[in-house]
Design a protein around this motif. Structure first.
Motif, short mmCIF file in Angstrom:
data_model
loop_
_atom_site.label_atom_id
_atom_site.label_comp_id
_atom_site.label_asym_id
_atom_site.label_seq_id
_atom_site.Cartn_x
_atom_site.Cartn_y
_atom_site.Cartn_z
N MET A 158 47.61 33.63 37.16
CA MET A 158 47.78 32.29 37.73
C MET A 158 48.67 31.49 36.80
SD MET A 158 43.98 31.66 39.34
CE MET A 158 43.87 30.10 38.58
N SER A 159 49.26 30.39 37.31
CA SER A 159 50.14 29.61 36.45
C SER A 159 49.39 28.43 35.87
CB SER A 159 51.37 29.13 37.22
OG SER A 159 50.96 28.26 38.24
N GLY A 160 49.67 28.11 34.61
CA GLY A 160 49.00 27.01 33.93
C GLY A 160 48.46 27.47 32.60
N ALA A 161 47.54 26.69 32.06
CA ALA A 161 46.96 27.01 30.75
C ALA A 161 45.61 26.31 30.64
CB ALA A 161 47.88 26.54 29.64
N PRO A 162 44.68 26.89 29.86
CA PRO A 162 43.39 26.23 29.70
C PRO A 162 43.50 25.00 28.82
CG PRO A 162 43.50 28.18 28.31
CD PRO A 162 44.77 28.15 29.12
N GLU A 163 42.50 24.14 28.91
CA GLU A 163 42.45 22.95 28.06
C GLU A 163 42.32 23.36 26.60
OE1 GLU A 163 40.59 19.45 30.61
OE2 GLU A 163 39.34 20.05 28.90
N ARG A 257 39.39 25.30 32.57
CA ARG A 257 38.47 26.25 31.93
C ARG A 257 39.16 27.59 31.67
NH1 ARG A 257 33.41 25.21 34.16
NH2 ARG A 257 32.60 27.07 33.14
N ARG A 258 38.55 28.37 30.80
CA ARG A 258 39.06 29.73 30.59
C ARG A 258 38.76 30.55 31.83
NH1 ARG A 258 39.85 31.13 24.40
NH2 ARG A 258 40.60 29.05 23.91
N LEU A 259 39.61 31.50 32.14
CA LEU A 259 39.44 32.30 33.35
C LEU A 259 38.91 33.69 32.99
CD1 LEU A 259 42.79 31.46 35.16
CD2 LEU A 259 40.52 30.62 35.74
N PRO A 260 38.05 34.25 33.86
CA PRO A 260 37.62 35.63 33.61
C PRO A 260 38.81 36.58 33.77
CG PRO A 260 36.97 34.92 35.80
CD PRO A 260 37.55 33.71 35.13
N ARG A 261 38.70 37.75 33.16
CA ARG A 261 39.75 38.77 33.33
C ARG A 261 39.04 40.05 33.75
NH1 ARG A 261 41.63 39.95 28.35
NH2 ARG A 261 39.55 39.42 27.60
N PHE A 262 39.57 40.75 34.73
CA PHE A 262 38.85 41.92 35.25
C PHE A 262 39.80 42.80 36.07
CE2 PHE A 262 38.27 38.08 37.76
CZ PHE A 262 38.71 38.45 39.02
N PRO A 263 39.48 44.11 36.15
CA PRO A 263 40.31 44.98 36.99
C PRO A 263 40.06 44.64 38.46
CG PRO A 263 38.81 46.25 35.57
CD PRO A 263 38.41 44.82 35.46
N LEU A 264 41.11 44.69 39.27
CA LEU A 264 40.93 44.47 40.71
C LEU A 264 40.62 45.81 41.37
CD1 LEU A 264 43.82 41.90 41.15
CD2 LEU A 264 41.38 41.45 41.11
N GLN A 265 40.10 45.74 42.59
CA GLN A 265 39.67 46.99 43.26
C GLN A 265 40.79 47.59 44.10
OE1 GLN A 265 36.57 48.13 42.44
NE2 GLN A 265 36.65 46.36 41.08
N VAL A 266 41.99 47.11 43.91
CA VAL A 266 43.11 47.58 44.74
C VAL A 266 44.31 47.99 43.89
CG1 VAL A 266 42.67 46.29 46.87
CG2 VAL A 266 43.84 45.17 44.97
#
Ligand SMILES: [Zn+2]
Length: 524
Positions: A158-163, A257-266
Motif C-alpha cells: 500500500m502507499s503511505g507510511a506509518p506514524e 498504524r503499522r500493517l501486518p505482513r503475510f503471504p497471500l493465498q494466490v
C-alpha cells in the motif's frame, strides 16, 4: 528586520564584485520575449522526440552562440540522451489470479493495469506476499521486509507510511524501494492504489507514460519483471482466504498504524507483450567559464527543462500544450540571466553550465541521464540550481525553495531571498517529496550533489491562486501565452535567482548536505 540587515551586510561582505547595483536590472519583458517564441503554437508544445522540440532547441542554441557561451555537451552543445518508447500491447496482455485449481481472470484497466516502466517478462507466474507499506528505512530501524522469504515472489504493498516515521525519509525510501526489493529476491510489484486516488485518472496518467531511459540501470527498475497497479476498490480479490480484508487494512493505514505482513493465498500469472522503439533526444549544455584559476574547474549546473507535453487530447478544441510557464519560462530565464551576466561582463569564480534538459515530463529523464553521465567530471559539480515554472501569476511576496533544509544552499537562499525583502514560503506537502519528485533537481540530489529549486511562493491568501492554476492550466492547453502574467514578479524572480547563482558560484566554500540530510546517503 535584523535578519534583513544581516542578510544585506553578508551579501555586501562576501560578494563585493557582484553588488546588485553593478548588474543590469531585469524588466521581465526580455524573459517573456523568449517565452513567446518557445511557447508559440509553431513549437507544438515541445514534446520530446518531435520537430517542435528540435525547433525550440535550435532557437536556444542560436541564442547561446550569440552570447558567446561555449559548447559543453558531448557533441557541440548537444548531449544525446538515449530514450525509448515502451508500451504494453493491451490486447495481447492478460493476468489471472491462481488459487489452487481455481483461476480468476483480472479485467485490465478495471481491476488493475500493467505499467510500461519495466521490460516485462513475457510469461510470469509467482506467489504474492503482502508487505504492508513495503518500506525499509535503516535510519529509523524500520523494515517491512524482515523475516519473510521473498525470493521469486511478487510484493503487494500500500502507499503511505506509518506514524512516527520521518516523512521525508518515508517518501524517499518508497521511491527507491525497488532496489531493496530486488536485493531481497522479489521479481515483481503490485501497488494497491490509494483509496482516495481517482482510479480513471490514475489509469490514464500512468498508462500514457511511455518514454523511458534506454539504460535499465538508470530507471531504478532493474530486475523488475512485472509492475502492476491494483484498484483499491477491487483489492479484496488479493486478500481472499487470508482472514484479512482490504477495508481493515485501509483503516489501519488511515490511522497511521503499522500493517501486518503475510503471504497471500494466490499467485499472479501474467502474459504480456510490449512495443518498443528508440526516440531521438538530447540535453543542451553551454559553459560560462569561471574567472578563478582554481575554482573554474568546478561547476554550478544552472538548469531548466525545455521539453513540454507536445500535442495531446484537445480541450475546448485546442490540442497544443504550449507549456509557457511549465517550462518555457525556466528555459527563458537561463537565456535572459546569461545575457545579463554577459552584458555586465560578470564571470563568477566557478564555471556555470547553462543546461536545458530534455524529457523532464514523465520522469526527469534528461537530467537523470546527465547526472549519471555528466559532460564534466561528476566530482567537479558543486551544485545544481534548477528552475521549473516561474509562476508569475501573483505579486512576488515569497519564494518556495525546495530543498531549503537539506544543504548549505538553503542557507544561502534564505539570506539572498531576505535581502530582496521576500519571505520564504513553507512546503505544505512534505509527503509528496517535491524536492525530489517535482523536477530535475531531484536527479542531482539522488547522486549526492547538493541541489535546490527556486519557485514562486504562494503564502496565505495566495494559496488558492496557485491551486486554481494547477487545476486549470498546468499540463493543459491553457498554460499558454494568453494567461495573465505579472512582469514585475518575473523581474524580481530573476534578480533573486541571479544573486543566488552568483553567490553560490563565487563562494570559495563548496556547499554540502546538512549533517542529518537523507541525501548524504547518495554522496560518492
Ligand atoms: Zn516542469
Amino acid at each position: 528586520m535584523i535578519g534583513l540587515l544581516l542578510g544585506s551586510a553578508t551579501l555586501l561582505f562576501t560578494t563585493v564584485t557582484i553588488a546588485p547595483a553593478q548588474q543590469p536590472a531585469f524588466d521581465g519583458k526580455t524573459l517573456w520575449h523568449h517565452v513567446q517564441i518557445l511557447a508559440a503554437d509553431s513549437m507544438a508544445g515541445r514534446g520530446t522526440g518531435t520537430l517542435g522540440l528540435e525547433r525550440s532547441e535550435a532557437y536556444v542554441i542560436d541564442q547561446l552562440r550569440r552570447l558567446g557561451l561555449a559548447p559543453a555537451g558531448a557533441n557541440g552543445y548537444f548531449q544525446p540522451v538515449p530514450l525509448l518508447r515502451r508500451e504494453v500491447i493491451e490486447q495481447d496482455a492478460n493476468a489471472v489470479l491462481v488459487r489452487g485449481a481455481e483461476v480468476k481472470p483480472l479485467v485490465l484497466r478495471e481491476d488493475a493495469f500493467i505499467t510500461n516502466d519495466v521490460d516485462l517478462t513475457p510469461k510470469l507466474e509467482a506467489p504474492l506476499v503482502f508487505l504492508g507499506w513495503g518500506l525499509q528505512i535503516p535510519e529509523q530501524n524500520y523494515d517491512d521486509f524482515a523475516g519473510l522469504d521473498l525470493r521469486g515472489k511478487i510484493a503487494v504493498t500500500m502507499s503511505g507510511a506509518p506514524e512516527g516515521i520521518d516523512q521525508a525519509l518515508a517518501a524517499q525510501s518508497s521511491r527507491t524501494r525497488w532496489k531493496q526489493a530486488h536485493d531481497a529476491g522479489l521479481v515483481g510489484w503490485i501497488e494497491i492504489a490509494a483509496p482516495e486516488a481517482s482510479w480513471p485518472f490514475l489509469v490514464d496518467a500512468v498508462t500514457t507514460t511511455t518514454k523511458y531511459l534506454a539504460d535499465d540501470e538508470l530507471t531504478g527498475a532493474k530486475g523488475r519483471q512485472l509492475h502492476v497497479v491494483f484498484n483499491s476498490a477491487h483489492a479484496d480479490k488479493l486478500f481472499e482466504g487470508t482472514g484479512h480484508t482490504a477495508e481493515e487494512l485501509f483503516a489501519l493505514g488511515k490511522a497511521g498504524r503499522r500493517l501486518p505482513r503475510f503471504p497471500l493465498q494466490v499467485s499472479l500469472r501474467a502474459a504480456t507483450r510490449m512495443r518498443k522503439e528508440p526516440i531521438k533526444s538530447a540535453n543542451i549544455v553551454a559553459k560560462l567559464e569561471g574567472s578563478d584559476p582554481r575554482l573554474r574547474h568546478e561547476y554550478v549546473v544552472f538548469s531548466a527543462h525545455i521539453d513540454g507535453l507536445g500535442i495531446r487530447n484537445p480541450v475546448n478544441g485546442d490540442s497544443i500544450y504550449n507549456g509557457a510557464i511549465d517550462n518555457a519560462s525556466g528555459a527563458a530565464a537561463l537565456l535572459d540571466i546569461a545575457a545579463a551576466l554577459q552584458k555586465a561582463g560578470t564571470r563568477p569564480s566557478r564555471s556555470v553550465l547553462f543546461t536545458f534538459f530534455t524529457a523532464e515530463e514523465g520522469g526527469q529523464l534528461g537530467s537523470r541521464y546527465f547526472a549519471a553521465h555528466p559532460t564534466v567530471d561528476r566530482k567537479s559539480i558543486a551544485a545544481n540550481i534548477n528552475i521549473d515554472e516561474i509562476q508569475a501569476t501573483v505579486p512576488l511576496k515569497a519564494m518556495l525553495v525546495l530543498g531549503v533544509d537539506e544543504s548549505d544552499l538553503g542557507d544561502v537562499a534564505r539570506r539572498i531571498v531576505a535581502s530582496h525583502n521576500v519571505a520564504i514560503d513553507v512546503d505544505v506537502e512534505p509527503l509528496s517529496n517535491r524536492f525530489i519528485n517535482s523536477s530535475d533537481q531531484g536527479s542531482f540530489a539522488l547522486r549526492g550533489i547538493p541541489a535546490i529549486r527556486l519557485a514562486v511562493g504562494f503564502p496565505g491568501e495566495l494559496a488558492p491562486v496557485q491551486r486554481a492554476w494547477r487545476r486549470q492550466r498546468k499540463h493543459t492547453p491553457f498554460d499558454d501565452l494568453q494567461q495573465p502574467i505579472n512582469l514585475e514578479t518575473i523581474a524580481k524572480y530573476e534578480e533573486i535567482t541571479r544573486a543566488f547563482l552568483l553567490e553560490v558560484a563565487n563562494d570559495p566554500r563548496r556547499p554540502d548536505w546538512k549533517p542529518g540530510s537523507v541525501y548524504r546517503r547518495y554522496v560518492k
